[in-house]
Design a protein around this motif. Structure first.
Motif, PDB file in Angstrom:
ATOM      1  N   ARG A 190      83.494 -61.323  60.458  1.00 38.16           N
ATOM      2  CA  ARG A 190      84.357 -60.726  61.482  1.00 38.16           C
ATOM      3  C   ARG A 190      85.185 -59.643  60.805  1.00 38.16           C
ATOM      4  NH1 ARG A 190      88.245 -65.998  62.395  1.00 38.16           N
ATOM      5  NH2 ARG A 190      89.185 -66.015  60.309  1.00 38.16           N
ATOM      6  N   LEU A 204      83.527 -64.976  75.314  1.00 34.54           N
ATOM      7  CA  LEU A 204      82.494 -64.480  74.406  1.00 34.54           C
ATOM      8  C   LEU A 204      82.865 -64.855  72.978  1.00 34.54           C
ATOM      9  CD1 LEU A 204      81.855 -60.934  75.926  1.00 34.54           C
ATOM     10  CD2 LEU A 204      80.294 -62.872  75.956  1.00 34.54           C
ATOM     11  N   ILE A 251      78.229 -63.253  70.783  1.00 35.11           N
ATOM     12  CA  ILE A 251      78.118 -61.807  70.575  1.00 35.11           C
ATOM     13  C   ILE A 251      76.864 -61.491  69.753  1.00 35.11           C
ATOM     14  CG2 ILE A 251      79.158 -59.815  69.408  1.00 35.11           C
ATOM     15  CD1 ILE A 251      80.486 -60.421  72.004  1.00 35.11           C
ATOM     16  N   ILE A 275      73.786 -59.142  71.295  1.00 36.77           N
ATOM     17  CA  ILE A 275      73.299 -57.925  70.654  1.00 36.77           C
ATOM     18  C   ILE A 275      71.813 -58.054  70.347  1.00 36.77           C
ATOM     19  CG2 ILE A 275      73.488 -56.481  68.588  1.00 36.77           C
ATOM     20  CD1 ILE A 275      76.492 -57.202  68.568  1.00 36.77           C
ATOM     21  N   LEU A 296      83.269 -57.039  76.499  1.00 35.79           N
ATOM     22  CA  LEU A 296      82.178 -57.113  75.525  1.00 35.79           C
ATOM     23  C   LEU A 296      82.377 -56.065  74.437  1.00 35.79           C
ATOM     24  CD1 LEU A 296      79.325 -58.026  74.580  1.00 35.79           C
ATOM     25  CD2 LEU A 296      78.428 -56.198  76.030  1.00 35.79           C
ATOM     26  N   THR A 297      82.727 -54.852  74.834  1.00 39.14           N
ATOM     27  CA  THR A 297      82.915 -53.765  73.871  1.00 39.14           C
ATOM     28  C   THR A 297      84.004 -54.115  72.867  1.00 39.14           C
ATOM     29  OG1 THR A 297      82.229 -52.128  75.516  1.00 39.14           O
ATOM     30  CG2 THR A 297      83.480 -51.321  73.627  1.00 39.14           C
ATOM     31  N   ALA A 299      85.007 -57.153  72.045  1.00 36.01           N
ATOM     32  CA  ALA A 299      84.598 -58.297  71.228  1.00 36.01           C
ATOM     33  C   ALA A 299      83.630 -57.882  70.129  1.00 36.01           C
ATOM     34  CB  ALA A 299      83.972 -59.375  72.116  1.00 36.01           C
ATOM     35  N   ARG A 300      82.635 -57.056  70.479  1.00 39.42           N
ATOM     36  CA  ARG A 300      81.636 -56.689  69.472  1.00 39.42           C
ATOM     37  C   ARG A 300      82.217 -55.768  68.405  1.00 39.42           C
ATOM     38  NH1 ARG A 300      76.809 -53.022  71.881  1.00 39.42           N
ATOM     39  NH2 ARG A 300      76.197 -53.138  69.687  1.00 39.42           N
ATOM     40  N   LEU A 307      82.847 -57.642  65.242  1.00 30.82           N
ATOM     41  CA  LEU A 307      81.713 -58.222  64.517  1.00 30.82           C
ATOM     42  C   LEU A 307      81.145 -57.195  63.545  1.00 30.82           C
ATOM     43  CD1 LEU A 307      79.433 -60.411  64.154  1.00 30.82           C
ATOM     44  CD2 LEU A 307      78.207 -59.188  65.973  1.00 30.82           C
ATOM     45  N   SER A 342      78.512 -50.101  66.338  1.00 29.76           N
ATOM     46  CA  SER A 342      77.526 -50.530  67.330  1.00 29.76           C
ATOM     47  C   SER A 342      76.131 -50.012  66.983  1.00 29.76           C
ATOM     48  CB  SER A 342      77.939 -50.075  68.728  1.00 29.76           C
ATOM     49  OG  SER A 342      77.962 -48.665  68.828  1.00 29.76           O
ATOM     50  N   GLN A 400      74.909 -52.279  64.271  1.00 28.80           N
ATOM     51  CA  GLN A 400      74.583 -53.581  64.862  1.00 28.80           C
ATOM     52  C   GLN A 400      73.210 -53.548  65.524  1.00 28.80           C
ATOM     53  OE1 GLN A 400      77.789 -54.329  67.556  1.00 28.80           O
ATOM     54  NE2 GLN A 400      79.227 -54.955  65.977  1.00 28.80           N
TER      55      GLN A 400
END
Length: 422
Positions: free
Chosen positions: A25, A37, A42, A46, A75-76, A78-79, A82, A315, A318
């Motif tokens: 994280r 989420l 997550i 993805i 979602l945006t 949260a990810r 990651l 992103s 990812q």
């Protein structure tokens, strides 16, 4: 194979472990409270990348979210917490387990590993351009018309077992050989034979490989004097010569192989012994390198890598590394089905699993496969049944030269013929 249940249990354990979450994280306070989420969700979301909009996909998770809805913006956010390195770690662990017991395919005793690079077109955006760079494009009158953001992806790929051992993502204009050198620490010097296209045929790179005692086969540019002579049909089909680089002398072997077109291909290799490695095997060895070309075709077309689901650097990474992780999962999970199809072969063309079917099945079952309490054997059994549906025949042979399709033909294909997998 291949202990698929044990490998998938390890994936479940990693994704759900607190240690893994803390390691990957980006903010220490992220994923600490009970959220709709979670960290593990997550990862799976993805991995399930689709051509559908993010909000539609989130709505499809309604039951998994306990009858709650989640917005696209949630979602945006949260990810963003990651790290893409989670997917690198998951893939690395799967690769380790795949080769652990030595039960994998070889050629002439070697694990055949191809290295090649490919430009990946990225979304627009200042931060992405700053991180990776852009490449200008021109019209026929050589007037600069614009630019696109790109990254240079390089993979170390087992062309027989269809496994990406490691991947490097560099800037748009990164030097392919510099990226290739980063892969070398993952090479087993006693068991691996590395395959390269002609872009890698420099004395400096060959010297680097030879100094590290890494075996290789490289397609040779015609500009090399000896290669030009051999291609013209003069001299022997195999010749060992000395090359010099920075006052050091190395021995390499030039090999001439006859293609089906009647033309010659010249290869340069570290395998000097004609008795142990006769000239006639090199046509097949280099032909197997085509597997890395089809791999790039797979991730760019079938898995739509360049259809990115976000517009940030994180992103993009990812999506890239989750796609590589997904292809490794698919190889592991379809291994037994592929072997069963081979034993049922009734004609000259080998049957194989249909990638459209297998990737769709894995994405559809990803939540059950990676997050649920269902017995892993039950999920894998269902997947194997799905993999057997609509197998295809492996008729493809590597072309002697790449054929670039026109933009018009590509547009026609994407509009009228292409079928989306998820």
């Amino acid at each position: 194979m291949k202990k698929e249940p044990e490998i998938m249990e390890e994936n479940r354990r990693m994704i759900e472990s607190e240690k893994f979450k803390e390691q990957y994280r980006k903010v220490k306070s992220a994923f600490t409270r009970t959220r709709k989420l979670s960290f593990s969700m997550i990862i799976v979301f993805i991995l399930q990348k689709s051509v559908k909009s993010l909000q539609i996909r989130l709505n499809e998770w309604y039951d998994w979210l306990g009858g709650k809805t989640v917005s696209n913006s949630a979602l945006t956010q949260a990810r963003a917490n990651l790290s893409h390195k989670a997917f690198i770690a998951l893939n690395a662990r799967n690769v380790e387990l795949f080769y652990e017991d030595g039960d994998y395919k070889r050629y002439q005793g070697f694990r055949l590993l191809a290295v090649d690079g490919s430009k990946i077109r990225l979304p627009k955006g200042a931060s992405i351009k700053e991180e990776f760079g852009a490449i200008s494009y021109r019209n026929q009158k050589e007037e600069v018309k614009g630019e696109h953001n790109y990254a240079q992806l390089s993979v170390l790929y087992d062309v027989i077992n269809k496994i990406v051992i490691t991947a490097e993502c560099g800037k748009a204009r990164a030097y392919e050989i510099e990226l290739a050198i980063k892969h070398l620490n993952k090479v087993n010097k006693e068991e691996d034979l590395l395959l390269f296209d002609r872009n890698y045929a420099t004395y400096e790179f060959m010297a680097t490989l030879l100094e590290q005692k890494i075996n290789f086969v490289i397609r040779c540019p015609v500009k090399y004097t000896l290669a030009a002579e051999m291609q013209a049909g003069t001299g022997a089909d195999s010749r060992v010569v000395a090359i010099k680089y920075q006052k050091k002398t190395f021995q390499v072997r030039f090999v001439r192989v006859l293609l089906s077109t009647g033309e010659y291909e010249i290869l340069v290799t570290s395998l000097l012994n004609e008795q142990s490695y006769p000239t006639e095997i090199f046509k097949e060895i280099y032909g197997l390198r085509w597997g890395i070309e089809t791999y790039y075709g797979l991730i760019k077309t079938r898995l739509e890598l360049e259809n990115f689901t976000g517009k940030t650097v994180e992103s993009v990474l990812q999506d890239l590394y989750s796609t590589i992780y997904l292809t490794t999962l698919e190889t592991i999970l379809t291994w037994e089905t592929e072997e069963n199809l081979e034993t049922k072969q009734t004609n000259k063309n080998r049957q194989q699993v249909n990638h459209v079917v297998s990737f769709h099945a894995i994405k559809t079952e990803a939540l059950n496969l990676l997050l649920s309490d269902l017995p892993i054997e039950k999920v894998i059994s269902k997947l194997r049944a799905l993999f057997l549906t609509n197998p295809i025949l492996d008729k493809k042979k590597p072309p002697t030269e790449r054929k670039n399709k026109t933009a018009r033909l590509l547009l026609h294909y994407h509009r009228t013929q292409r079928k989306h997998g998820f």
